[in-house]
Design a protein around this motif. Structure first.
Motif, short mmCIF file in Angstrom:
data_model
loop_
_atom_site.label_atom_id
_atom_site.label_comp_id
_atom_site.label_asym_id
_atom_site.label_seq_id
_atom_site.Cartn_x
_atom_site.Cartn_y
_atom_site.Cartn_z
N LEU A 143 -3.05 -20.10 -21.71
CA LEU A 143 -4.11 -19.30 -21.11
C LEU A 143 -3.85 -17.81 -21.34
O LEU A 143 -2.70 -17.37 -21.26
CB LEU A 143 -4.20 -19.55 -19.61
CG LEU A 143 -4.68 -20.92 -19.15
CD1 LEU A 143 -4.66 -20.99 -17.63
CD2 LEU A 143 -6.07 -21.20 -19.67
N PRO A 144 -4.90 -17.04 -21.56
CA PRO A 144 -4.73 -15.59 -21.66
C PRO A 144 -4.41 -14.99 -20.29
O PRO A 144 -4.70 -15.59 -19.24
CB PRO A 144 -6.07 -15.10 -22.20
CG PRO A 144 -7.03 -16.20 -22.00
CD PRO A 144 -6.26 -17.47 -21.83
N VAL A 145 -3.84 -13.81 -20.29
CA VAL A 145 -3.43 -13.12 -19.08
C VAL A 145 -4.60 -12.98 -18.10
O VAL A 145 -4.42 -13.18 -16.89
CB VAL A 145 -2.81 -11.75 -19.43
CG1 VAL A 145 -2.56 -10.92 -18.19
CG2 VAL A 145 -1.50 -11.94 -20.19
N ASP A 146 -5.78 -12.66 -18.59
CA ASP A 146 -6.95 -12.50 -17.71
C ASP A 146 -7.27 -13.79 -16.96
O ASP A 146 -7.60 -13.75 -15.77
CB ASP A 146 -8.18 -12.07 -18.51
CG ASP A 146 -8.06 -10.66 -19.06
OD1 ASP A 146 -7.24 -9.88 -18.53
OD2 ASP A 146 -8.78 -10.34 -20.02
N ASP A 147 -7.17 -14.93 -17.63
CA ASP A 147 -7.45 -16.22 -16.99
C ASP A 147 -6.38 -16.55 -15.95
O ASP A 147 -6.68 -17.11 -14.89
CB ASP A 147 -7.55 -17.34 -18.01
CG ASP A 147 -8.81 -17.24 -18.87
OD1 ASP A 147 -9.63 -16.32 -18.63
OD2 ASP A 147 -8.97 -18.06 -19.78
N ILE A 148 -5.14 -16.23 -16.26
CA ILE A 148 -4.06 -16.48 -15.31
C ILE A 148 -4.28 -15.64 -14.06
O ILE A 148 -4.12 -16.13 -12.93
CB ILE A 148 -2.69 -16.18 -15.95
CG1 ILE A 148 -2.43 -17.13 -17.12
CG2 ILE A 148 -1.58 -16.28 -14.91
CD1 ILE A 148 -1.24 -16.75 -17.98
N ALA A 149 -4.64 -14.38 -14.25
CA ALA A 149 -4.91 -13.50 -13.11
C ALA A 149 -6.02 -14.08 -12.24
O ALA A 149 -5.92 -14.10 -11.01
CB ALA A 149 -5.29 -12.10 -13.60
N CYS A 152 -4.70 -17.39 -10.44
CA CYS A 152 -3.68 -17.13 -9.42
C CYS A 152 -4.15 -16.10 -8.40
O CYS A 152 -3.43 -15.81 -7.45
CB CYS A 152 -2.39 -16.65 -10.08
SG CYS A 152 -1.61 -17.91 -11.10
N GLU A 153 -5.33 -15.54 -8.64
CA GLU A 153 -5.90 -14.52 -7.76
C GLU A 153 -4.97 -13.33 -7.58
O GLU A 153 -4.68 -12.89 -6.47
CB GLU A 153 -6.29 -15.12 -6.41
CG GLU A 153 -7.38 -16.17 -6.54
CD GLU A 153 -7.76 -16.82 -5.23
OE1 GLU A 153 -6.86 -17.09 -4.40
OE2 GLU A 153 -8.96 -17.06 -5.04
N ILE A 154 -4.47 -12.83 -8.71
CA ILE A 154 -3.62 -11.65 -8.74
C ILE A 154 -4.13 -10.74 -9.85
O ILE A 154 -4.95 -11.15 -10.67
CB ILE A 154 -2.13 -12.00 -8.97
CG1 ILE A 154 -1.95 -12.82 -10.26
CG2 ILE A 154 -1.56 -12.74 -7.77
CD1 ILE A 154 -0.52 -13.18 -10.58
N SER A 155 -3.63 -9.52 -9.89
CA SER A 155 -4.11 -8.58 -10.91
C SER A 155 -3.47 -8.89 -12.27
O SER A 155 -2.43 -9.55 -12.35
CB SER A 155 -3.76 -7.15 -10.51
OG SER A 155 -2.37 -6.94 -10.63
N VAL A 156 -4.10 -8.41 -13.32
CA VAL A 156 -3.59 -8.58 -14.68
C VAL A 156 -2.21 -7.93 -14.78
O VAL A 156 -1.30 -8.48 -15.41
CB VAL A 156 -4.59 -7.98 -15.70
CG1 VAL A 156 -3.98 -7.90 -17.08
CG2 VAL A 156 -5.87 -8.80 -15.73
N GLY A 157 -2.05 -6.77 -14.16
CA GLY A 157 -0.75 -6.09 -14.17
C GLY A 157 0.34 -6.92 -13.52
O GLY A 157 1.47 -6.97 -14.00
N THR A 158 0.00 -7.59 -12.43
CA THR A 158 0.97 -8.46 -11.75
C THR A 158 1.34 -9.63 -12.65
O THR A 158 2.52 -10.01 -12.72
CB THR A 158 0.40 -8.95 -10.40
OG1 THR A 158 0.12 -7.82 -9.59
CG2 THR A 158 1.38 -9.87 -9.68
N VAL A 159 0.37 -10.20 -13.34
CA VAL A 159 0.66 -11.29 -14.28
C VAL A 159 1.65 -10.80 -15.34
O VAL A 159 2.65 -11.46 -15.62
CB VAL A 159 -0.62 -11.83 -14.95
CG1 VAL A 159 -0.28 -12.81 -16.07
CG2 VAL A 159 -1.52 -12.50 -13.93
N ARG A 160 1.36 -9.64 -15.92
CA ARG A 160 2.25 -9.10 -16.96
C ARG A 160 3.64 -8.83 -16.41
O ARG A 160 4.64 -9.12 -17.09
CB ARG A 160 1.63 -7.85 -17.56
CG ARG A 160 0.42 -8.15 -18.42
CD ARG A 160 -0.06 -6.91 -19.14
NE ARG A 160 -1.18 -7.26 -20.00
CZ ARG A 160 -2.39 -6.72 -19.92
NH1 ARG A 160 -2.64 -5.76 -19.05
NH2 ARG A 160 -3.34 -7.11 -20.74
N ASN A 161 3.73 -8.27 -15.22
CA ASN A 161 5.04 -8.00 -14.62
C ASN A 161 5.81 -9.30 -14.37
O ASN A 161 7.00 -9.39 -14.64
CB ASN A 161 4.89 -7.23 -13.30
CG ASN A 161 4.50 -5.79 -13.52
OD1 ASN A 161 4.73 -5.22 -14.59
ND2 ASN A 161 3.89 -5.19 -12.52
#
Length: 187
Positions: A143-149, A152-161
């Motif tokens: 899944l791309p980062v946007d879909d994970i965010a 998981c109901e979190i921000s894209v930045g949190t996913v990347r971190n």
């Protein structure tokens, strides 16, 4: 890591109003993702079945979503977190009762579980659940980062971190397990 024998097929959205068709197309992916996060295939099957049963009771609404599987995945992720918390509490209380002293801990990994047969799966289970979730969704579900965010109901930045922290910790865990076994470090 992608396609590392986990049995997760590349995500292809299922566009159907038929729940049975949706279930058959999505069930194995959801089970594999939850199993990779929870470390227990039987628990993953229970969680996936619960998530799909919740989808079935709301199917008239869920079927209209652009990605019904994302809804099921989100429910399964929440159920996985709840199950991990319950399991952790049970293990801590069991250890306290068995040892009879406050603060004693137990071995949190079942060495008989087939998901722990490799250094990778053991290292994955040592990651905190939020890091494990994003790692599994990114590499195993592709899944791309946007879909994970979104899931998981979190921000894209949190996913990347979390991805960066999970990669770093996973690398450290794998490196430590190699040196524990006397295997030369391949860098």
């Amino acid at each position: 890591m992608p396609g590392a024998g986990w049995g997760v097929s590349r995500y292809v959205p299922v566009q159907t109003d038929d729940f049975e068709e949706f279930y058959k197309a999505s069930y194995c992916r959801v089970v594999a993702l939850v199993a990779a996060i929870a470390g227990d295939r039987h628990l993953a099957e229970d969680i996936a079945q619960e998530a799909f049963s919740r989808a079935l009771t709301r199917w008239h609404r869920v079927a209209r979503y652009e990605l019904p599987e994302a809804w099921v995945r989100r429910v399964a992720l929440r159920l996985t977190i709840d199950a991990a918390r319950r399991t952790r509490r049970v293990k801590i209380m069991s250890a306290l009762l068995a040892v009879g002293q406050r603060g004693a801990s137990s071995d949190r990994y079942d060495r008989q579980d087939p998901l722990e047969a490799t250094a990778l799966s053991v290292a994955l289970m040592r990651l905190p659940i939020p890091q494990r979730q994003v790692l599994v969704l990114y590499y195993l579900a592709d899944l791309p980062v946007d879909d994970i965010a979104r899931d998981c109901e979190i921000s894209v930045g949190t996913v990347r971190n979390r991805l960066a922290a999970a990669r770093h910790r996973l690398h450290r865990e794998l490196t430590e397990s190699e040196s524990d076994e006397g295997v030369p470090n391949a860098r």
